[in-house]
Design an enzyme around this catalytic site. Sequence first.
Site, PDB file in Angstrom:
ATOM      1  N   GLU A 165       1.283   0.483  -0.376  1.00 22.95           N
ATOM      2  CA  GLU A 165       0.196   1.216   0.316  1.00 22.95           C
ATOM      3  C   GLU A 165      -0.927   0.276   0.767  1.00 22.95           C
ATOM      4  OE1 GLU A 165       0.168   4.706   0.553  1.00 22.95           O
ATOM      5  OE2 GLU A 165       1.757   5.229  -0.849  1.00 22.95           O
TER       6      GLU A 165
HETATM    7  C1  LIG Z   1       8.025  -0.249  -5.700  1.00 26.27           C
HETATM    8  C2  LIG Z   1       7.638  -0.176  -4.251  1.00 26.27           C
HETATM    9  C3  LIG Z   1       7.561   1.060  -3.636  1.00 26.27           C
HETATM   10  C4  LIG Z   1       7.258   1.133  -2.278  1.00 26.27           C
HETATM   11  N1  LIG Z   1       7.237   2.369  -1.663  1.00 26.27           N
HETATM   12  C5  LIG Z   1       7.107   2.432  -0.322  1.00 26.27           C
HETATM   13  C6  LIG Z   1       7.249   3.684   0.371  1.00 26.27           C
HETATM   14  O1  LIG Z   1       7.426   4.735  -0.257  1.00 26.27           O
HETATM   15  N2  LIG Z   1       7.198   3.684   1.724  1.00 26.27           N
HETATM   16  C7  LIG Z   1       7.006   2.547   2.444  1.00 26.27           C
HETATM   17  O2  LIG Z   1       7.001   2.622   3.661  1.00 26.27           O
HETATM   18  N3  LIG Z   1       6.846   1.340   1.820  1.00 26.27           N
HETATM   19  C8  LIG Z   1       6.895   1.273   0.469  1.00 26.27           C
HETATM   20  N4  LIG Z   1       6.779   0.055  -0.179  1.00 26.27           N
HETATM   21  C9  LIG Z   1       6.595  -1.150   0.614  1.00 26.27           C
HETATM   22  C10 LIG Z   1       5.183  -1.745   0.517  1.00 26.27           C
HETATM   23  O3  LIG Z   1       4.277  -0.914   1.164  1.00 26.27           O
HETATM   24  C11 LIG Z   1       5.247  -3.167   1.070  1.00 26.27           C
HETATM   25  O4  LIG Z   1       5.949  -3.959   0.130  1.00 26.27           O
HETATM   26  C12 LIG Z   1       3.854  -3.745   1.333  1.00 26.27           C
HETATM   27  O5  LIG Z   1       3.245  -3.089   2.412  1.00 26.27           O
HETATM   28  C13 LIG Z   1       3.889  -5.256   1.633  1.00 26.27           C
HETATM   29  O6  LIG Z   1       4.854  -5.553   2.581  1.00 26.27           O
HETATM   30  P1  LIG Z   1       5.898  -6.738   2.297  1.00 26.27           P
HETATM   31  O7  LIG Z   1       6.504  -6.478   0.979  1.00 26.27           O
HETATM   32  O8  LIG Z   1       6.801  -6.850   3.455  1.00 26.27           O
HETATM   33  O9  LIG Z   1       5.013  -8.039   2.167  1.00 26.27           O
HETATM   34  P2  LIG Z   1       4.505  -8.962   3.379  1.00 26.27           P
HETATM   35  O10 LIG Z   1       3.890  -8.127   4.444  1.00 26.27           O
HETATM   36  O11 LIG Z   1       5.603  -9.891   3.770  1.00 26.27           O
HETATM   37  O12 LIG Z   1       3.353  -9.788   2.672  1.00 26.27           O
HETATM   38  C14 LIG Z   1       3.604 -10.911   1.833  1.00 26.27           C
HETATM   39  C15 LIG Z   1       2.253 -11.500   1.415  1.00 26.27           C
HETATM   40  O13 LIG Z   1       1.545 -11.958   2.577  1.00 26.27           O
HETATM   41  C16 LIG Z   1       0.272 -11.335   2.631  1.00 26.27           C
HETATM   42  N5  LIG Z   1      -0.108 -11.080   4.018  1.00 26.27           N
HETATM   43  C17 LIG Z   1       0.617 -10.492   5.001  1.00 26.27           C
HETATM   44  N6  LIG Z   1      -0.074 -10.443   6.133  1.00 26.27           N
HETATM   45  C18 LIG Z   1      -1.302 -10.988   5.864  1.00 26.27           C
HETATM   46  C19 LIG Z   1      -2.483 -11.231   6.624  1.00 26.27           C
HETATM   47  N7  LIG Z   1      -2.600 -10.872   7.915  1.00 26.27           N
HETATM   48  N8  LIG Z   1      -3.527 -11.849   6.016  1.00 26.27           N
HETATM   49  C20 LIG Z   1      -3.467 -12.192   4.681  1.00 26.27           C
HETATM   50  N9  LIG Z   1      -2.376 -11.997   3.929  1.00 26.27           N
HETATM   51  C21 LIG Z   1      -1.309 -11.405   4.518  1.00 26.27           C
HETATM   52  C22 LIG Z   1       0.425 -10.040   1.858  1.00 26.27           C
HETATM   53  O14 LIG Z   1      -0.828  -9.528   1.398  1.00 26.27           O
HETATM   54  C23 LIG Z   1       1.346 -10.489   0.735  1.00 26.27           C
HETATM   55  O15 LIG Z   1       0.588 -11.103  -0.274  1.00 26.27           O
HETATM   56  C24 LIG Z   1       7.015  -0.043  -1.546  1.00 26.27           C
HETATM   57  C25 LIG Z   1       7.042  -1.286  -2.199  1.00 26.27           C
HETATM   58  C26 LIG Z   1       7.348  -1.372  -3.527  1.00 26.27           C
HETATM   59  C27 LIG Z   1       7.392  -2.726  -4.187  1.00 26.27           C
END
Ligand SMILES: Cc1cc2nc3c(=O)[nH]c(=O)nc-3n(C[C@H](O)[C@H](O)[C@H](O)COP(=O)(O)OP(=O)(O)OC[C@H]3O[C@@H](n4cnc5c(N)ncnc54)[C@H](O)[C@@H]3O)c2cc1C
Length: 388
Positions: free
Chosen positions: A365
């Site tokens: 989120e």
């Molecule tokens: C248990 C679990 C349940 C989930 N449930 C849902 C759900 O129900 N529905 C859904 O749609 N998603 C869900 N998610 C997904 C979750 O919302 C994403 O994992 C989250 O938004 C981060 O995306 P990512 O994992 O691709 O990380 P990335 O976007 O790849 O980020 C990796 C790192 O880079 C940082 N980063 C990225 N962009 C920037 C920036 N511009 N500036 C600074 N730092 C940055 C991030 O903060 C993070 O530290 C769930 C995730 C988990 C682990």
Amino acid sequence: MNPADQKKLLSDVDAFCEELRPIEELCYVEHRYNDLVIPLAGKYKLLAMPVPVELGGRGADTVTYARALARIGREGTGVRTFFSGHTSIGQYPILTWGSEEQKRRYLPPGARGEKIFAFGLTEPEAGSNPLEMQMTYERKSDHFLLNGVKYLISNAGIATTIVTFAKGPKDLISAFIVDTGAPGFAKEDLTAKMGMPTANTGMFELKDYKVPINNLLGEEGNGFRIAMGTLVSGRLSVAAGCLGVIEDCLAEVVTYSKERQQHGKPIGKHQLVQEHIAAIEMDRFTTEAVVFRAAEAKDVSQREPANTVLKAQAELLAAQAKLFASNAAWDAADRAVQIFGGRGWSTLYRPGRHLQDVRVCRIYEGTDEILKLKVAAAVLGKEFEAYK
Ligand SMILES: Cc1cc2nc3c(=O)[nH]c(=O)nc-3n(C[C@H](O)[C@H](O)[C@H](O)COP(=O)(O)OP(=O)(O)OC[C@H]3O[C@@H](n4cnc5c(N)ncnc54)[C@H](O)[C@@H]3O)c2cc1C
């Protein structure tokens, strides 16, 4: 919501939590999905708390629903995450942007537990930036054709209905209500997880999946707005759940530090242990304040939906509450583990389970980083937004 209905709802939530606790503990220790959460929540009529009574729900306002989620959060982030997926981000967009026909078709069965919801935005290549999504849709004569993968989705493996998002012509993002039983839908559970073993997290793929025209949610091209609007509700649910985690950590350490004796006295009489207890209490006190301030702001904004200033305030406060509460809960769980010493490290005890489970609250989120950027832009002004 009137005080009598609020009292009844919160006492039902309490009864649900008490009945659930031993079952949840057993599932946790056995590392398996808790398949009694849904029937028990159905028994206490908790599967659509903020949905209006005429659509089968309990008609809870945001503040009451936040209290309910805080209570549920004490039972564990996994249990609360089910409710967030099903209601806060699953039913919410249908309730907010759905047509009357969609609401009638989906929400009453959702309240009865005949339909279970999820929200599918994240993809393998599009997390923090959902605009990079690769799921596509094409409009055909009487349906939309969807192709793509969504990943890390709460409830994906148990949902009958998923609100999902895809890119169409001219990169327009639209929202769709997907019934998971139809041809072209495949799912897979994620099992190698750091926490929440009792909750379902999965991925799903749509291959030439046909969404009937009347399952477009909102207007075509309005999907990104729907997704971001839904996250306000989702972030509040995470923040409220984190308050419950802190409350449970506090209850656990108060009992334990009075019972456990070392160096000839209860460990609660050692000042360095008291420092942890004071810090957990401050986590609780401050988190409670930010969660209910944000929940009240959402209630105020919902009473005046056309007021964009109130809406922006509610959105910012939800992000701030989620950022603060998830870090406070992480701190509280870590300190509770420390007070429990070696037992704290074991997941046979509640602090260790909270620590493992609550870590995800700083990721889903909106990660800590993304929320900090949002807060900084709100302070500095739009021209300082770190990304578009
Ligand atoms: C248990 C679990 C349940 C989930 N449930 C849902 C759900 O129900 N529905 C859904 O749609 N998603 C869900 N998610 C997904 C979750 O919302 C994403 O994992 C989250 O938004 C981060 O995306 P990512 O994992 O691709 O990380 P990335 O976007 O790849 O980020 C990796 C790192 O880079 C940082 N980063 C990225 N962009 C920037 C920036 N511009 N500036 C600074 N730092 C940055 C991030 O903060 C993070 O530290 C769930 C995730 C988990 C682990």
